[in-house]
Design a protein around this motif. Structure first.
Motif, PDB file in Angstrom:
ATOM      1  N   ASN A  52      38.559  40.359  37.845  1.00  0.00           N
ATOM      2  CA  ASN A  52      37.907  41.496  38.494  1.00  0.00           C
ATOM      3  C   ASN A  52      38.807  42.026  39.612  1.00  0.00           C
ATOM      4  O   ASN A  52      38.980  41.392  40.642  1.00  0.00           O
ATOM      5  CB  ASN A  52      36.550  41.063  39.057  1.00  0.00           C
ATOM      6  N   THR A  53      39.385  43.177  39.391  1.00  0.00           N
ATOM      7  CA  THR A  53      40.276  43.780  40.384  1.00  0.00           C
ATOM      8  C   THR A  53      39.677  45.060  40.977  1.00  0.00           C
ATOM      9  O   THR A  53      40.390  45.894  41.507  1.00  0.00           O
ATOM     10  CB  THR A  53      41.639  44.113  39.737  1.00  0.00           C
ATOM     11  N   SER A  54      38.353  45.174  40.889  1.00  0.00           N
ATOM     12  CA  SER A  54      37.709  46.415  41.336  1.00  0.00           C
ATOM     13  C   SER A  54      37.635  46.543  42.851  1.00  0.00           C
ATOM     14  O   SER A  54      37.432  47.628  43.369  1.00  0.00           O
ATOM     15  CB  SER A  54      36.298  46.515  40.746  1.00  0.00           C
ATOM     16  N   TYR A  55      37.786  45.443  43.572  1.00  0.00           N
ATOM     17  CA  TYR A  55      37.730  45.548  45.033  1.00  0.00           C
ATOM     18  C   TYR A  55      38.668  44.524  45.652  1.00  0.00           C
ATOM     19  O   TYR A  55      38.986  43.489  45.064  1.00  0.00           O
ATOM     20  CB  TYR A  55      36.302  45.313  45.548  1.00  0.00           C
ATOM     21  N   CYS A  56      39.126  44.837  46.865  1.00  0.00           N
ATOM     22  CA  CYS A  56      40.025  43.940  47.595  1.00  0.00           C
ATOM     23  C   CYS A  56      39.807  44.164  49.089  1.00  0.00           C
ATOM     24  O   CYS A  56      40.147  45.231  49.612  1.00  0.00           O
ATOM     25  CB  CYS A  56      41.484  44.196  47.215  1.00  0.00           C
ATOM     26  N   PRO A  57      39.223  43.195  49.788  1.00  0.00           N
ATOM     27  CA  PRO A  57      38.979  43.365  51.226  1.00  0.00           C
ATOM     28  C   PRO A  57      40.215  43.131  52.083  1.00  0.00           C
ATOM     29  O   PRO A  57      40.137  43.228  53.304  1.00  0.00           O
ATOM     30  CB  PRO A  57      37.903  42.307  51.507  1.00  0.00           C
ATOM     31  N   TYR A  58      41.351  42.805  51.463  1.00  0.00           N
ATOM     32  CA  TYR A  58      42.574  42.516  52.204  1.00  0.00           C
ATOM     33  C   TYR A  58      43.665  43.528  51.851  1.00  0.00           C
ATOM     34  O   TYR A  58      43.461  44.421  51.037  1.00  0.00           O
ATOM     35  CB  TYR A  58      43.059  41.094  51.900  1.00  0.00           C
ATOM     36  N   SER A  59      44.821  43.352  52.453  1.00  0.00           N
ATOM     37  CA  SER A  59      45.933  44.263  52.176  1.00  0.00           C
ATOM     38  C   SER A  59      46.428  44.114  50.744  1.00  0.00           C
ATOM     39  O   SER A  59      46.927  45.071  50.146  1.00  0.00           O
ATOM     40  CB  SER A  59      47.088  43.989  53.146  1.00  0.00           C
ATOM     41  N   GLN A  60      46.284  42.932  50.188  1.00  0.00           N
ATOM     42  CA  GLN A  60      46.712  42.686  48.806  1.00  0.00           C
ATOM     43  C   GLN A  60      45.893  41.531  48.244  1.00  0.00           C
ATOM     44  O   GLN A  60      45.675  40.529  48.914  1.00  0.00           O
ATOM     45  CB  GLN A  60      48.205  42.346  48.755  1.00  0.00           C
ATOM     46  N   CYS A  61      45.425  41.693  47.004  1.00  0.00           N
ATOM     47  CA  CYS A  61      44.603  40.664  46.370  1.00  0.00           C
ATOM     48  C   CYS A  61      45.171  40.298  45.012  1.00  0.00           C
ATOM     49  O   CYS A  61      45.859  41.095  44.365  1.00  0.00           O
ATOM     50  CB  CYS A  61      43.161  41.131  46.189  1.00  0.00           C
ATOM     51  N   ALA A  62      44.840  39.088  44.592  1.00  0.00           N
ATOM     52  CA  ALA A  62      45.145  38.682  43.226  1.00  0.00           C
ATOM     53  C   ALA A  62      44.047  39.253  42.327  1.00  0.00           C
ATOM     54  O   ALA A  62      44.247  40.245  41.631  1.00  0.00           O
ATOM     55  CB  ALA A  62      45.202  37.159  43.125  1.00  0.00           C
ATOM     56  N   PHE A  63      42.873  38.672  42.349  1.00  0.00           N
ATOM     57  CA  PHE A  63      41.699  39.170  41.623  1.00  0.00           C
ATOM     58  C   PHE A  63      40.471  38.521  42.249  1.00  0.00           C
ATOM     59  O   PHE A  63      40.581  37.588  43.052  1.00  0.00           O
ATOM     60  CB  PHE A  63      41.781  38.870  40.128  1.00  0.00           C
ATOM     61  N   ASN A  64      39.302  39.065  41.933  1.00  0.00           N
ATOM     62  CA  ASN A  64      38.036  38.562  42.484  1.00  0.00           C
ATOM     63  C   ASN A  64      38.032  38.546  44.012  1.00  0.00           C
ATOM     64  O   ASN A  64      37.414  37.697  44.642  1.00  0.00           O
ATOM     65  CB  ASN A  64      37.748  37.145  41.960  1.00  0.00           C
ATOM     66  N   GLY A  65      38.777  39.487  44.626  1.00  0.00           N
ATOM     67  CA  GLY A  65      38.771  39.610  46.074  1.00  0.00           C
ATOM     68  C   GLY A  65      39.483  38.496  46.803  1.00  0.00           C
ATOM     69  O   GLY A  65      39.231  38.265  47.985  1.00  0.00           O
ATOM     70  N   ILE A  66      40.396  37.786  46.131  1.00  0.00           N
ATOM     71  CA  ILE A  66      41.126  36.667  46.746  1.00  0.00           C
ATOM     72  C   ILE A  66      42.458  37.170  47.286  1.00  0.00           C
ATOM     73  O   ILE A  66      43.213  37.842  46.583  1.00  0.00           O
ATOM     74  CB  ILE A  66      41.355  35.546  45.720  1.00  0.00           C
ATOM     75  N   PHE A  67      42.752  36.835  48.545  1.00  0.00           N
ATOM     76  CA  PHE A  67      43.977  37.291  49.190  1.00  0.00           C
ATOM     77  C   PHE A  67      45.212  36.740  48.471  1.00  0.00           C
ATOM     78  O   PHE A  67      45.262  35.573  48.079  1.00  0.00           O
ATOM     79  CB  PHE A  67      44.004  36.844  50.652  1.00  0.00           C
ATOM     80  N   LEU A  68      46.220  37.584  48.294  1.00  0.00           N
ATOM     81  CA  LEU A  68      47.480  37.190  47.665  1.00  0.00           C
ATOM     82  C   LEU A  68      48.628  37.546  48.594  1.00  0.00           C
ATOM     83  O   LEU A  68      48.888  38.725  48.835  1.00  0.00           O
ATOM     84  CB  LEU A  68      47.662  37.895  46.318  1.00  0.00           C
ATOM     85  N   PRO A  69      49.320  36.546  49.140  1.00  0.00           N
ATOM     86  CA  PRO A  69      50.467  36.856  49.992  1.00  0.00           C
ATOM     87  C   PRO A  69      51.623  37.386  49.167  1.00  0.00           C
ATOM     88  O   PRO A  69      51.640  37.234  47.936  1.00  0.00           O
ATOM     89  CB  PRO A  69      50.806  35.496  50.618  1.00  0.00           C
ATOM     90  N   PRO A  70      52.620  38.015  49.766  1.00  0.00           N
ATOM     91  CA  PRO A  70      53.775  38.500  49.015  1.00  0.00           C
ATOM     92  C   PRO A  70      54.472  37.352  48.293  1.00  0.00           C
ATOM     93  O   PRO A  70      54.590  36.241  48.820  1.00  0.00           O
ATOM     94  CB  PRO A  70      54.676  39.106  50.102  1.00  0.00           C
TER      95      PRO A  70
END
Length: 456
Positions: free
Chosen positions: A280-298
């Motif tokens: 699920n990539t429909s939303y991202c509360p952070y600057s960058q997400c993997a999927f399901n709203g999980i933060f993904l660092p560079p």
């Protein structure tokens, strides 16, 4: 004197004679032709009248039987209250249904003017006006006679999920106003609720498979054509087995059959698209997400892929760091498209249960790394599929053991019985004693007379 019997016989004879004379009279001469003409006309008239009646009856029955029946349909309304806007959808299906599931199709879409409902948290009194245009449009589209039996559902997604995380009280306040507003319309309002990300994904999966005809294929022949299995692969699955895990239990439904058959079609691209529905990539509360709203660092540095990542890619012969991401994808396409009988022959030593799933497993790993974790063709070379490091298996068990050892209280290290200085002194002393003894021994052995003379 005549007897009664004789009188009777005489009367019968006379009557018979009269009848014969009359019949001869009417069947001879000009009268005979008139009688025939009269009878023929009457018979033709009766037949003609009967034919007309029959034709009229046939037309009446035919028209009655083939008369268009009134449309027996049901309607339903769903409002998708997203983070950026709200959309109203009107659906329609035959009242008879098919396999207890409505054969549904969309007849109308109305986009509500304005932002998502979560933005009205400080102006909830405007929500009623906000929904008016689209709800009035629903009044027009759906026949008035069916208004009261038309269900209305509202499902709130990302925006309201975030609002509930910030303040459950404010989220409930918005939903209460929404429910009061929708209850004022002549439809059968069923409530408003915030659906989870998992539910949103699951319902999306149902939508896609329904529109692609996947469910109807399982219901017309009880066959599911699966792109993640090799062409020619077949397997009978119990419906009850689908709902044995906690992840699928809540989606359990009653189906008109107990089993269905999976038939592989071996299409990597279709399998890849199916796997992507899990992310699920429909939303991202952070600057960058993997999927399901999980933060993904560079992505930076090297990455080790072990356990199932390694075993699957090792089987597919894709662990070499020299194989590019494009090459890996091409090899997966080729592998998945190979006929099942050919695969079984090539890997005779592998159990069919595991062999049949390598196409899906490989596709899942590629989808997760590329679309889930956003690796690119350039960063792919920094992924290392690792089985062992310096003779130890690369997995969680060693790390688990190391973590547990940190929880064991440390003990005092064992010390030597003597101090270092004492040890050196004694070692030197005894070494000198040994040297002295060795010299004396040599003198006794080589010059015993000299030694004994001195002694004397």
């Amino acid at each position: 004197m005549l007897s009664c019997c004789e009188i009777s016989k005489g009367s019968f004879a006379e009557n018979k004679t009269e009848k014969l004379m009359w019949h001869e009279a009417v069947t001879t001469g000009p009268q005979k032709s008139n009688v025939k003409t009269f009878c023929s006309k009457n018979i033709l008239a009766i037949l003609g009248f009967s034919s007309i009646i029959a034709v009229i009856a046939l037309l009446a029955v035919g028209l009655t039987q083939n008369k268009a029946l009134p449309e027996n349909v049901k309607y339903g309304i769903v409002l998708d209250a997203g983070s950026s806007h709200t959309s109203l959808y009107i659906y329609k299906w035959p009242a008879e249904k098919e396999n207890d599931t409505g054969v549904v199709h969309q007849v109308e879409e109305c986009r509500v003017k304005g932002p998502g409902i979560s933005k009205y948290v400080q102006k909830v009194n405007e929500i009623g006006i906000y929904l008016t245009d689209c709800m009035e449009r629903a009044r027009e589209v759906i026949p008035r006679s069916q208004h009261q039996e038309t269900p209305v559902y509202l499902g709130a997604t990302a925006g309201m999920r975030l609002l509930r995380m910030e303040s459950e009280e404010l989220a409930d306040r918005v939903l209460d106003v929404v429910e009061r507003s929708l209850s004022n319309y002549p439809f059968d309002f069923q409530g408003a609720r915030i659906i989870t990300g998992q539910e949103e994904g699951a319902y999306g999966w149902i939508t896609i498979n329904y529109l692609l005809g996947k469910f109807s294929q399982v219901a017309s022949n009880e066959i599911l054509r699966d792109p993640c299995f090799h062409p020619g692969y077949k397997k009978v699955v119990n419906v009850s087995d689908l709902y044995k895990t906690p992840c699928t239990k809540r989606f359990e439904m009653t189906l008109p059959f107990q089993q269905f058959e999976i038939q592989g079609i071996g299409n990597y691209q279709q399998c890849h698209q199916s796997v992507l529905e899990l992310f699920n990539t429909s939303y991202c509360p952070y600057s960058q997400c993997a999927f399901n709203g999980i933060f993904l660092p560079p992505l930076h540095g090297d990455f080790g892929a072990f356990s199932a990542f390694y075993f699957v890619m090792k089987f597919l012969n894709l662990t070499s760091e020299k194989v590019s991401q494009e090459k890996v994808t091409e090899m997966m396409k080729k592998f998945c498209s190979q006929p099942w009988e050919e695969i079984k022959t090539s890997y005779a030593g592998v159990k069919e249960k595991y062999l049949s799933e390598y196409c899906f497993s490989g596709t899942y790993i590629l989808s997760l790394l590329l679309q889930g974790y956003h690796f690119t063709a350039d960063s792919w070379e920094h992924i290392h599929f690792i089985g062992k490091i310096q003779g130890s298996d690369a997995g969680w068990t060693l790390g688990y053991m190391l973590n547990l050892t940190n929880m064991i209280p440390a003990e005092q290290p064992l010390s030597t019985p003597l101090s270092h200085s004492t040890y050196v002194f004694l070692m030197v002393l005894f070494s000198l004693v040994l040297v002295t003894v060795a010299i004396i021994g040599l003198l006794i052995f080589h010059k015993p007379s000299y030694f004994w003379k001195d002694m004397v």
